[in-house]
Design a protein around this motif. Sequence first.
Motif, PDB file in Angstrom:
ATOM      1  N   GLY A  22     -31.282 -52.431 -34.066  1.00 14.37           N
ATOM      2  CA  GLY A  22     -29.906 -51.945 -33.988  1.00 14.37           C
ATOM      3  C   GLY A  22     -28.904 -53.037 -34.290  1.00 14.37           C
ATOM      4  N   ILE A  23     -29.121 -54.220 -33.736  1.00 17.47           N
ATOM      5  CA  ILE A  23     -28.234 -55.354 -34.015  1.00 17.47           C
ATOM      6  C   ILE A  23     -28.293 -55.712 -35.494  1.00 17.47           C
ATOM      7  CG2 ILE A  23     -27.901 -57.823 -33.594  1.00 17.47           C
ATOM      8  CD1 ILE A  23     -28.797 -57.263 -30.687  1.00 17.47           C
ATOM      9  N   TYR A  24     -29.471 -55.682 -36.063  1.00 17.09           N
ATOM     10  CA  TYR A  24     -29.636 -55.968 -37.490  1.00 17.09           C
ATOM     11  C   TYR A  24     -28.859 -54.976 -38.344  1.00 17.09           C
ATOM     12  CZ  TYR A  24     -31.882 -56.099 -42.046  1.00 17.09           C
ATOM     13  OH  TYR A  24     -32.115 -56.156 -43.392  1.00 17.09           O
ATOM     14  N   VAL A  25     -28.955 -53.690 -38.015  1.00 19.56           N
ATOM     15  CA  VAL A  25     -28.265 -52.664 -38.792  1.00 19.56           C
ATOM     16  C   VAL A  25     -26.752 -52.847 -38.695  1.00 19.56           C
ATOM     17  CG1 VAL A  25     -27.811 -50.177 -38.906  1.00 19.56           C
ATOM     18  CG2 VAL A  25     -30.145 -50.999 -38.717  1.00 19.56           C
ATOM     19  N   VAL A  26     -26.256 -53.127 -37.507  1.00 17.36           N
ATOM     20  CA  VAL A  26     -24.815 -53.322 -37.334  1.00 17.36           C
ATOM     21  C   VAL A  26     -24.341 -54.534 -38.130  1.00 17.36           C
ATOM     22  CG1 VAL A  26     -23.048 -53.949 -35.637  1.00 17.36           C
ATOM     23  CG2 VAL A  26     -24.693 -52.149 -35.111  1.00 17.36           C
ATOM     24  N   LEU A  27     -25.057 -55.635 -38.054  1.00 16.47           N
ATOM     25  CA  LEU A  27     -24.658 -56.827 -38.802  1.00 16.47           C
ATOM     26  C   LEU A  27     -24.728 -56.602 -40.317  1.00 16.47           C
ATOM     27  CD1 LEU A  27     -26.270 -59.646 -36.641  1.00 16.47           C
ATOM     28  CD2 LEU A  27     -23.849 -59.047 -36.829  1.00 16.47           C
ATOM     29  N   GLN A  28     -25.737 -55.895 -40.775  1.00 18.80           N
ATOM     30  CA  GLN A  28     -25.845 -55.586 -42.206  1.00 18.80           C
ATOM     31  C   GLN A  28     -24.690 -54.701 -42.654  1.00 18.80           C
ATOM     32  OE1 GLN A  28     -27.589 -56.397 -44.846  1.00 18.80           O
ATOM     33  NE2 GLN A  28     -28.779 -57.900 -43.738  1.00 18.80           N
ATOM     34  N   ALA A  29     -24.351 -53.705 -41.846  1.00 19.08           N
ATOM     35  CA  ALA A  29     -23.244 -52.817 -42.192  1.00 19.08           C
ATOM     36  C   ALA A  29     -21.935 -53.606 -42.256  1.00 19.08           C
ATOM     37  CB  ALA A  29     -23.142 -51.685 -41.182  1.00 19.08           C
ATOM     38  N   MET A  30     -21.733 -54.492 -41.302  1.00 17.46           N
ATOM     39  CA  MET A  30     -20.522 -55.310 -41.317  1.00 17.46           C
ATOM     40  C   MET A  30     -20.489 -56.185 -42.566  1.00 17.46           C
ATOM     41  SD  MET A  30     -20.168 -56.338 -37.287  1.00 17.46           S
ATOM     42  CE  MET A  30     -19.411 -57.871 -37.685  1.00 17.46           C
ATOM     43  N   PHE A  31     -21.600 -56.776 -42.903  1.00 18.21           N
ATOM     44  CA  PHE A  31     -21.657 -57.645 -44.076  1.00 18.21           C
ATOM     45  C   PHE A  31     -21.404 -56.853 -45.357  1.00 18.21           C
ATOM     46  CE2 PHE A  31     -24.022 -59.569 -47.584  1.00 18.21           C
ATOM     47  CZ  PHE A  31     -23.380 -60.796 -47.642  1.00 18.21           C
ATOM     48  N   LEU A  32     -22.016 -55.679 -45.470  1.00 21.78           N
ATOM     49  CA  LEU A  32     -21.871 -54.891 -46.688  1.00 21.78           C
ATOM     50  C   LEU A  32     -20.471 -54.313 -46.842  1.00 21.78           C
ATOM     51  CD1 LEU A  32     -25.319 -53.085 -46.752  1.00 21.78           C
ATOM     52  CD2 LEU A  32     -24.545 -54.959 -48.213  1.00 21.78           C
ATOM     53  N   VAL A  33     -19.764 -54.110 -45.733  1.00 24.21           N
ATOM     54  CA  VAL A  33     -18.394 -53.597 -45.809  1.00 24.21           C
ATOM     55  C   VAL A  33     -17.401 -54.736 -46.001  1.00 24.21           C
ATOM     56  CG1 VAL A  33     -16.588 -52.456 -44.472  1.00 24.21           C
ATOM     57  CG2 VAL A  33     -18.892 -51.512 -44.488  1.00 24.21           C
ATOM     58  N   LEU A  34     -17.571 -55.829 -45.262  1.00 23.55           N
ATOM     59  CA  LEU A  34     -16.597 -56.920 -45.310  1.00 23.55           C
ATOM     60  C   LEU A  34     -16.798 -57.867 -46.491  1.00 23.55           C
ATOM     61  CD1 LEU A  34     -16.398 -57.805 -41.516  1.00 23.55           C
ATOM     62  CD2 LEU A  34     -14.816 -56.419 -42.865  1.00 23.55           C
ATOM     63  N   ALA A  35     -18.012 -58.047 -46.942  1.00 24.55           N
ATOM     64  CA  ALA A  35     -18.276 -58.984 -48.038  1.00 24.55           C
ATOM     65  C   ALA A  35     -17.539 -58.614 -49.319  1.00 24.55           C
ATOM     66  CB  ALA A  35     -19.768 -59.114 -48.284  1.00 24.55           C
TER      67      ALA A  35
END
Length: 77
Positions: free
Chosen positions: A53-66
């Motif tokens: 779950g933490i991995y998915v949240v961090l990936q989503a943040m990276f893919l949106v903010l990057a």
Amino acid sequence: MCGFKNPLNATRCASCGARVESYGNADLSDEEAHARRHQQEGFEWRWAFLAFGIYVVLQAMFLVLAPMVISSYDPQG
């Protein structure tokens, strides 16, 4: 090998897959017992799901903010 506590009749470790030899904790010296006091005793799925779950949240943040950050950065000017 890894310190995982397997059933007595196990031939392979449930955690790392290494071949299990019959040692038993009664054969451990006080120093060995002290060194093994924090070894893994079992696998809990809740920690695996929490990590995922933490991995998915961090990936989503990276893919949106990057893309927002990268589009504003133009190295070729």
